[in-house]
Scaffold this motif. Structure first.
Motif, PDB file in Angstrom:
ATOM      1  N   GLY A   1      21.330  33.121   7.408  1.00  0.00           N
ATOM      2  CA  GLY A   1      22.116  32.000   8.511  1.00  0.00           C
ATOM      3  C   GLY A   1      21.121  31.031   9.957  1.00  0.00           C
ATOM      4  O   GLY A   1      21.384  30.570  10.985  1.00  0.00           O
ATOM      5  N   LEU A   2      19.921  31.311   9.405  1.00  0.00           N
ATOM      6  CA  LEU A   2      19.047  30.146   9.996  1.00  0.00           C
ATOM      7  C   LEU A   2      18.849  28.607   9.499  1.00  0.00           C
ATOM      8  O   LEU A   2      19.794  28.265   8.492  1.00  0.00           O
ATOM      9  CB  LEU A   2      17.547  30.488   9.680  1.00  0.00           C
ATOM     10  CG  LEU A   2      17.065  32.253   9.782  1.00  0.00           C
ATOM     11  CD1 LEU A   2      16.007  32.297  10.048  1.00  0.00           C
ATOM     12  CD2 LEU A   2      17.361  32.581  11.483  1.00  0.00           C
ATOM     13  N   SER A   3      19.243  27.547  10.073  1.00  0.00           N
ATOM     14  CA  SER A   3      18.775  26.665  10.210  1.00  0.00           C
ATOM     15  C   SER A   3      17.860  25.745   9.679  1.00  0.00           C
ATOM     16  O   SER A   3      16.463  26.377  10.249  1.00  0.00           O
ATOM     17  CB  SER A   3      19.500  25.778  11.171  1.00  0.00           C
ATOM     18  OG  SER A   3      19.908  24.229  10.610  1.00  0.00           O
ATOM     19  N   VAL A   4      17.890  25.238   8.953  1.00  0.00           N
ATOM     20  CA  VAL A   4      16.325  24.873   8.150  1.00  0.00           C
ATOM     21  C   VAL A   4      16.135  23.259   8.020  1.00  0.00           C
ATOM     22  O   VAL A   4      16.988  22.343   7.762  1.00  0.00           O
ATOM     23  CB  VAL A   4      16.111  25.553   6.904  1.00  0.00           C
ATOM     24  CG1 VAL A   4      14.638  24.967   6.272  1.00  0.00           C
ATOM     25  CG2 VAL A   4      16.068  26.785   6.646  1.00  0.00           C
ATOM     26  N   VAL A   5      15.507  22.386   8.533  1.00  0.00           N
ATOM     27  CA  VAL A   5      14.977  21.158   8.670  1.00  0.00           C
ATOM     28  C   VAL A   5      13.742  21.165   7.515  1.00  0.00           C
ATOM     29  O   VAL A   5      12.790  21.816   7.712  1.00  0.00           O
ATOM     30  CB  VAL A   5      13.908  20.935   9.423  1.00  0.00           C
ATOM     31  CG1 VAL A   5      14.243  18.854   9.481  1.00  0.00           C
ATOM     32  CG2 VAL A   5      15.260  20.913  11.214  1.00  0.00           C
ATOM     33  N   GLU A   6      13.601  20.473   6.261  1.00  0.00           N
ATOM     34  CA  GLU A   6      12.923  20.150   5.339  1.00  0.00           C
ATOM     35  C   GLU A   6      12.949  18.301   5.864  1.00  0.00           C
ATOM     36  O   GLU A   6      13.634  17.082   6.047  1.00  0.00           O
ATOM     37  CB  GLU A   6      13.744  20.058   3.861  1.00  0.00           C
ATOM     38  CG  GLU A   6      13.886  21.415   3.306  1.00  0.00           C
ATOM     39  CD  GLU A   6      14.640  21.359   2.377  1.00  0.00           C
ATOM     40  OE1 GLU A   6      14.302  21.444   1.432  1.00  0.00           O
ATOM     41  OE2 GLU A   6      16.016  21.190   2.376  1.00  0.00           O
ATOM     42  N   ARG A   7      10.881  18.437   5.947  1.00  0.00           N
ATOM     43  CA  ARG A   7      10.699  17.337   5.708  1.00  0.00           C
ATOM     44  C   ARG A   7       9.343  17.173   4.461  1.00  0.00           C
ATOM     45  O   ARG A   7       8.466  18.099   4.503  1.00  0.00           O
ATOM     46  CB  ARG A   7       9.752  16.702   7.355  1.00  0.00           C
ATOM     47  CG  ARG A   7       8.862  15.687   7.519  1.00  0.00           C
ATOM     48  CD  ARG A   7      10.327  14.799   7.829  1.00  0.00           C
ATOM     49  NE  ARG A   7       9.085  13.385   8.148  1.00  0.00           N
ATOM     50  CZ  ARG A   7       8.739  12.280   7.682  1.00  0.00           C
ATOM     51  NH1 ARG A   7       8.996  12.303   6.742  1.00  0.00           N
ATOM     52  NH2 ARG A   7       8.231  11.880   8.348  1.00  0.00           N
ATOM     53  N   HIS A   8       9.425  15.963   4.363  1.00  0.00           N
ATOM     54  CA  HIS A   8       8.398  15.493   3.116  1.00  0.00           C
ATOM     55  C   HIS A   8       7.230  14.354   3.338  1.00  0.00           C
ATOM     56  O   HIS A   8       8.177  13.361   4.026  1.00  0.00           O
ATOM     57  CB  HIS A   8       8.916  14.984   2.231  1.00  0.00           C
ATOM     58  CG  HIS A   8       9.208  16.006   1.532  1.00  0.00           C
ATOM     59  ND1 HIS A   8      10.472  15.922   0.076  1.00  0.00           N
ATOM     60  CD2 HIS A   8       9.490  17.653   1.427  1.00  0.00           C
ATOM     61  CE1 HIS A   8      10.856  17.237   0.079  1.00  0.00           C
ATOM     62  NE2 HIS A   8      10.718  18.435   1.170  1.00  0.00           N
ATOM     63  N   ALA A   9       5.630  14.329   3.913  1.00  0.00           N
ATOM     64  CA  ALA A   9       5.427  13.383   4.470  1.00  0.00           C
ATOM     65  C   ALA A   9       4.175  12.970   3.704  1.00  0.00           C
ATOM     66  O   ALA A   9       3.623  14.118   2.656  1.00  0.00           O
ATOM     67  CB  ALA A   9       4.683  13.491   5.705  1.00  0.00           C
ATOM     68  N   GLY A  10       3.182  12.073   3.520  1.00  0.00           N
ATOM     69  CA  GLY A  10       1.215  12.056   3.380  1.00  0.00           C
ATOM     70  C   GLY A  10       1.225  11.466   4.663  1.00  0.00           C
ATOM     71  O   GLY A  10       1.444  11.197   5.592  1.00  0.00           O
ATOM     72  N   GLY A  11      -0.032  11.667   4.472  1.00  0.00           N
ATOM     73  CA  GLY A  11      -1.614  11.843   5.398  1.00  0.00           C
ATOM     74  C   GLY A  11      -2.395  12.986   5.275  1.00  0.00           C
ATOM     75  O   GLY A  11      -2.158  13.444   4.137  1.00  0.00           O
ATOM     76  N   ARG A  12      -3.147  13.346   6.142  1.00  0.00           N
ATOM     77  CA  ARG A  12      -4.352  14.691   6.326  1.00  0.00           C
ATOM     78  C   ARG A  12      -3.822  15.069   7.169  1.00  0.00           C
ATOM     79  O   ARG A  12      -3.114  15.433   7.644  1.00  0.00           O
ATOM     80  CB  ARG A  12      -5.264  13.803   7.279  1.00  0.00           C
ATOM     81  CG  ARG A  12      -5.818  12.466   6.255  1.00  0.00           C
ATOM     82  CD  ARG A  12      -7.737  11.976   7.275  1.00  0.00           C
ATOM     83  NE  ARG A  12      -7.548  13.258   7.061  1.00  0.00           N
ATOM     84  CZ  ARG A  12      -9.339  13.612   7.769  1.00  0.00           C
ATOM     85  NH1 ARG A  12      -9.691  12.574   9.022  1.00  0.00           N
ATOM     86  NH2 ARG A  12     -10.358  14.478   7.757  1.00  0.00           N
ATOM     87  N   PRO A  13      -3.365  16.486   5.736  1.00  0.00           N
ATOM     88  CA  PRO A  13      -2.386  17.505   6.407  1.00  0.00           C
ATOM     89  C   PRO A  13      -2.402  18.288   7.973  1.00  0.00           C
ATOM     90  O   PRO A  13      -1.557  18.121   8.874  1.00  0.00           O
ATOM     91  CB  PRO A  13      -2.590  18.332   5.390  1.00  0.00           C
ATOM     92  CG  PRO A  13      -2.956  17.703   4.325  1.00  0.00           C
ATOM     93  CD  PRO A  13      -4.370  16.884   5.342  1.00  0.00           C
ATOM     94  N   HIS A  14      -3.613  18.303   7.980  1.00  0.00           N
ATOM     95  CA  HIS A  14      -3.920  18.654   9.113  1.00  0.00           C
ATOM     96  C   HIS A  14      -3.462  18.193  11.168  1.00  0.00           C
ATOM     97  O   HIS A  14      -2.637  18.075  11.606  1.00  0.00           O
ATOM     98  CB  HIS A  14      -5.295  19.151  10.057  1.00  0.00           C
ATOM     99  CG  HIS A  14      -6.075  18.018  10.025  1.00  0.00           C
ATOM    100  ND1 HIS A  14      -6.771  17.226   8.952  1.00  0.00           N
ATOM    101  CD2 HIS A  14      -6.441  17.168  11.442  1.00  0.00           C
ATOM    102  CE1 HIS A  14      -7.438  16.535   9.561  1.00  0.00           C
ATOM    103  NE2 HIS A  14      -7.783  16.637  10.596  1.00  0.00           N
ATOM    104  N   ALA A  15      -3.428  16.363  10.662  1.00  0.00           N
ATOM    105  CA  ALA A  15      -2.934  15.875  11.510  1.00  0.00           C
ATOM    106  C   ALA A  15      -1.164  15.415  12.002  1.00  0.00           C
ATOM    107  O   ALA A  15      -0.933  15.176  12.497  1.00  0.00           O
ATOM    108  CB  ALA A  15      -3.383  14.089  11.325  1.00  0.00           C
ATOM    109  N   VAL A  16      -0.494  15.252   9.775  1.00  0.00           N
ATOM    110  CA  VAL A  16       0.875  15.088   9.832  1.00  0.00           C
ATOM    111  C   VAL A  16       1.310  16.645  11.129  1.00  0.00           C
ATOM    112  O   VAL A  16       2.212  16.361  11.227  1.00  0.00           O
ATOM    113  CB  VAL A  16       1.007  15.119   8.156  1.00  0.00           C
ATOM    114  CG1 VAL A  16       2.291  15.047   8.444  1.00  0.00           C
ATOM    115  CG2 VAL A  16       0.237  14.202   7.684  1.00  0.00           C
TER     116      VAL A  16
END
Length: 154
Positions: free
Chosen positions: A86-101
């Protein structure tokens, strides 16, 4: 205590161990789960052109079937674990330097906890290999729960 929990994932066993912890905490606090896949542009820069790198930085993996499938599978795993509870999930895909993103995403989305996996490396091995988790710890003021993959299997 937590309304929004971020779990960065690359679909690895290490990340999936962190997902289990993130989902457990989200269920306990009825928190929204944010699943973030970050394509590390530093790791792919030499094999791709400038236009493709710019698209990856924008999270647009169009025309890059393997990368898009990896991203969808990684964040989809989080969704498959969380939604039946029953949890709400937000999916996001991005690119860059992982720790900074990860740090920027946490700040921009009012994330209250980041849950990440780690191989549990220490000493010289950690220094030589680098660590997205360690860099994230240094890049954000948001609390970070580090799940030791080696111990998660015990």
């Amino acid at each position: 205590m937590y309304d929004r929990i971020l779990v960065p994932t690359d679909g690895s066993n290490v990340a999936e161990a962190a997902v289990d912890h993130a989902v457990d905490l989200a269920e306990k606090y009825d928190a929204e789960v944010h699943a973030l896949f970050v394509a590390d542009v530093d790791a792919v820069t030499y094999s791709l052109g400038t236009e493709q790198i710019d698209r990856i930085r924008q999270g647009n993996f169009q025309g890059m079937t393997d990368l898009r499938e990896d991203a969808e599978e990684a964040t989809g795993y989080v969704k498959r674990q969380a939604e039946p509870l029953g949890l709400s999930v937000v999916e996001r895909h991005a690119g860059g330097r992982p720790h900074a993103v990860i740090a920027d995403y946490a700040a921009d989305n009012d994330i209250e906890l980041v849950v990440m996996g780690s191989h549990g490396r220490s000493g010289v091995r950690r220094a030589l290999l680098g660590s997205v988790t360690e860099r994230t710890l240094r890049s954000t003021h948001v609390p970070v729960l580090v799940v030791d993959y080696e111990r998660a299997d015990e």
